[in-house]
Design an enzyme around this catalytic site. Structure first.
Site, short mmCIF file in Angstrom:
data_model
loop_
_atom_site.label_atom_id
_atom_site.label_comp_id
_atom_site.label_asym_id
_atom_site.label_seq_id
_atom_site.Cartn_x
_atom_site.Cartn_y
_atom_site.Cartn_z
N ASP A 40 0.86 -1.18 0.00
CA ASP A 40 0.00 0.00 0.00
C ASP A 40 0.90 1.23 0.00
O ASP A 40 2.14 1.13 0.05
CB ASP A 40 -0.95 -0.03 1.21
CG ASP A 40 -2.16 0.89 0.99
OD1 ASP A 40 -2.15 1.70 0.04
OD2 ASP A 40 -3.12 0.81 1.77
C1 NOJ Z 1 -4.08 3.94 0.02
C2 NOJ Z 1 -5.23 3.03 0.27
O1 NOJ Z 1 -5.11 2.42 1.54
C3 NOJ Z 1 -5.38 1.95 -0.80
O2 NOJ Z 1 -6.58 1.26 -0.56
C4 NOJ Z 1 -5.35 2.56 -2.16
O3 NOJ Z 1 -5.52 1.57 -3.14
C5 NOJ Z 1 -4.04 3.30 -2.35
N1 NOJ Z 1 -3.91 4.34 -1.34
C6 NOJ Z 1 -3.92 3.94 -3.73
O4 NOJ Z 1 -4.79 5.00 -3.85
#
Ligand code: NOJ
Length: 726
Positions: free
Chosen positions: A263
């Site tokens: 993430d």
């Molecule tokens: C952070 C989020 O936790 C995740 O779910 C997401 O896909 C990514 N950012 C990209 O935007």
């Protein structure tokens, strides 16, 4: 030397092998980087050989892909986006209800269709990968991201996630409209203490394996190509550094053929925020060794990884393995063969087209849950001539579409899409839908009544006046995007602003009161349960939400949704998920609140009624490899046609470890005409009766199991019998 990698006659494996042999260490590590494409993208393509961008759309994606095609090896870039309930960051795209909303349909087919349509719209704008489905369990409503989940049950979450994976990825990745799915956040995100996003998760490995891994395994079995590691630490170890979870389970045991992405800046955060690594280099080392293949948004990873290999801390084979997975996926997608070119002409006629809107309407219809209906309030009777539609969510596009549309609000300096850039004309608000359906025969008057936040911005008096002049009130309240999503955890689940005051004033008019909830998560609304005549839970119903809610209000559609997350009576009662563990004093209780949730998992009413009878098990005794057929008769005892969701729960009566008092293990949707009885048969493989024992093995322990079938997880809605496993 012949460039095998450019020749589609060779397999993805052969092409990858050839390409890898031509790449420098820097080029391989570049493939392992994913960066926000709005930050100096040319540098990342030309100087860093980047593997993937996120948060870029449309013409810009095409421009960057063209630049990449002119680099030394011409390796195409994968573009990723959070298209989690439709391509919500693309103006004019089809926006479906939130995942929590569509989960209430208990209908894998509709989730598959939603994902397939999203894939088509995403691909036509030059992107190849969505960070969806979200397989976190929504077990603490304070957590900001509950709206993104399928609710609280691992079995249901697995089945619905697998359906979405199949919708996104199609039969095979090379299909013209396939995109990569991404199962996230691996694992047990949502279980962090107090619902506080991305903090520590205090659960043991046995609990991870018994409750949180199974839905991810179902997604892996469905062929999900990518997985995203969660932000938090479990029992002290950040998921990004957890080799057992990533390499041993996901890659080796489950045979992941695609790749693992972290993430957002997990690698940087392990050092800077979680303090689990003294410097960036150690953080990168932990991430690579644990099995992450692509690092999202950690620019420093590039230099750190190069140094780690050059000094011998990381073997180049580990880099090769990660790079191989990423390149093979690119070959499988057909990216090297120009199969994924943006097609804006086609996009114009397909994105948000009538057929896609119809699917959004259908999914919203099936998402709606009728939580209460008394005094014949709904469907709206023919005698009603004037309706007062009141409330802050009656005509609010943002609240209705929910999170991951427009742009993440916590990033105001860099929104994905400005509100003003968004084509809201295609969104049918609840008010729009009611007006359209009411036609000329019924007068519809509207007042917002109050603001969601600012208590001084209220017009309760005006709203009450309209209510007094009307035959009934439809109050549309709930929450909005600013109260949901990442970094938006809440310590209170009460209605905000003057919404409660507004409802009480409307109740005092004595007019029939139907409440429509537009919300991203369960709210603590006992007053509404006690005082409204009818309650419709519509969640974030998407662009067609207004038409769908109107169809239910006026009885064109008989509601059939069942909630997939339990509602607490007050915030302190949490957690109230149905699959609690038994305790010495019974399931967890407080002296000052009714032990039952306000509304329980699996609950939902209809305009008709159903009777359950004749529960039969195909056998009373069975071996551990067998399969039980559970059969029950369901009769429509009302006067209109309806669809019922029949639920099957089990309980392991005595076991070597404590097990939940009930666990969902099967369900079936059936449609019945008035007076009709159908025999429903649900297959229950004995393997579904397994548990994780103290040695962390999944086993079925011989003994007696309770089998429960009915219309919700509440005891009063279930018929029970016992089977013995020998
Ligand atoms: C952070 C989020 O936790 C995740 O779910 C997401 O896909 C990514 N950012 C990209 O935007």
């Amino acid at each position: 030397m012949k460039e095998i990698y450019k020749n589609p006659a060779y397999s993805p494996e052969e092409r990858t092998k050839d390409l890898l042999s031509r790449m420098t260490l820097e080029e391989k590590i570049g493939q392992m980087c994913q960066i926000d494409g709005r930050e100096n993208p040319e540098f990342w393509i030309n100087e860093r050989h980047i593997g993937s961008f996120l948060h870029v759309r449309g013409k810009e994606a095409q421009r960057l892909q063209d630049i990449a095609s002119k680099t030394r090896l011409g390796i195409p870039i994968i573009f990723g986006i959070d298209a989690i309930h439709g391509h919500g960051f693309y103006s004019g795209a089809t926006v479906f209800p939130s995942q929590l909303g569509v989960a209430s349909s208990w209908n894998p087919d509709i989730l598959k269709e939603m994902a397939a349509i999203t894939a088509k719209e995403v691909i036509l704008t030059g992107l190849h990968w969505t960070f969806s489905p979200v397989i976190c369990l929504g077990r603490d409503a304070r957590w900001g991201r509950v709206d993104e989940t399928f609710g609280e049950d691992p079995y249901l979450a697995g089945i619905l996630a697998a359906a979405m994976v199949k919708g996104y990825q199609g039969e095979k990745l090379s299909d013209p409209y396939s995109i990569l799915a991404c199962a996230k956040h691996y694992v047990a995100h949502g279980e962090t203490v107090g619902g506080r996003d991305s903090t520590e998760c205090d659960i043991a490995e046995r609990k991870v394996r018994s409750t949180f891994l199974p839905p991810f395994k179902t997604a892996a079995d469905a062929g999900c190509a990518t997985f995203m590691t969660a932000y938090h630490a479990i029992d002290g170890l950040p998921c990004t550094a957890n080799k057992v979870l990533l390499r041993d389970i996901l890659k080796d045991e489950w045979n992941l053929s695609g790749f693992i992405v972290t993430d957002w800046d997990n690698v940087g955060h392990m050092h800077r925020l979680q303090k689990a690594a003294p410097d960036m280099k150690t953080s990168a080392e932990l991430a690579i060794k644990a099995g992450n293949d692509m690092m999202m948004s950690t620019p420093e990873f590039y230099e750190s990884a190069i140094e780690l290999v050059k000094e011998g801390t990381i073997k180049e084979e580990l880099i090769d393995e990660a790079c191989r997975r990423i390149l093979e996926t690119k070959f499988r997608l057909g990216l090297f063969d120009h199969k994924r070119n943006t097609d804006f002409t086609k996009a114009r006629s397909i994105i948000g087209c009538a057929e896609h809107k119809r699917a959004a309407f259908e999914s919203a219809l099936q998402s709606i849950v009728l939580l209460k209906n008394e005094n014949g309030t709904l469907p709206v009777s023919d005698k009603v001539r004037k309706i007062a539609v009141i409330g802050p969510n009656a005509h609010d596009v943002e609240a209705q579409l929910g999170d991951w549309t427009f742009g993440p609000r916590y990033y105001p300096e860099k929104p994905m899409l400005e509100y003003n850039d968004y084509d809201i004309t295609s969104v049918v608000t609840i008010l729009d839908g009611i007006k359209k359906r009411a036609g000329d025969r019924v007068e519809v008057v509207y007042d917002k009544g109050c603001d969601m936040f600012d208590e001084s911005k209220e017009n309760i008096e005006g709203a009450v006046k309209l209510a007094q002049q009307s035959d009934m009130v439809i109050a549309v309240v709930g929450d909005t995007v600013l109260l949901n999503g990442e970094v938006r955890d809440r310590s209170s689940l009460d209605l905000t602003g003057a919404q409660q005051k507004l409802l009480e004033a409307l109740k005092n008019t004595g007019k029939p009161l139907a409440v429509v909830l537009i919300n991203g998560k369960p709210l603590t609304v006992p007053w509404i349960k006690d005082n409204a005549d009818s309650i419709i839970e519509a969640w974030n119903p998407g662009m067609e939400g207004g038409n769908a809610v109107a169809a239910v209000l006026f009885g064109d559609h008989n509601p059939c949704g069942k909630i997939t997350i339990s509602f607490p009576r007050n915030v302190g009662q949490q957690p109230v998920y149905y699959n609690q563990y038994p305790g010495w004093h019974g399931p967890a209780r407080y002296i000052d609140v009714d032990p039952e949730p306000l509304f329980s998992f699996g609950y939902g009413l209809s305009y008709t009624s159903y009777d359950y009878s004749n529960l039969k098990l195909s056998t009373k005794e069975i071996g551990i490899d067998g399969e039980i057929i559970v059969s029950i008769d369901v009769t429509n005892t009302g006067s209109i046609r309806g669809t019922e969701i029949v639920q099957l729960y089990i309980n392991d009566i005595y076991s070597s470890v404590t097990t939940p008092i009930k666990e969902l293990k099967g369900f079936s949707r059936i449609t019945l005409n008035p007076g009709e009885t159908k025999n429903v048969q649900i297959k229950l493989p004995v393997s579904q009766l397994s548990l994780i024992d103290r040695q962390l093995n999944r086993v079925v322990e011989p003994g007696e199991f309770e089998i429960m079938v009915g219309s919700s997880s509440r005891d009063c809605d279930l018929i029970k019998d016992i089977v013995k496993v020998v």
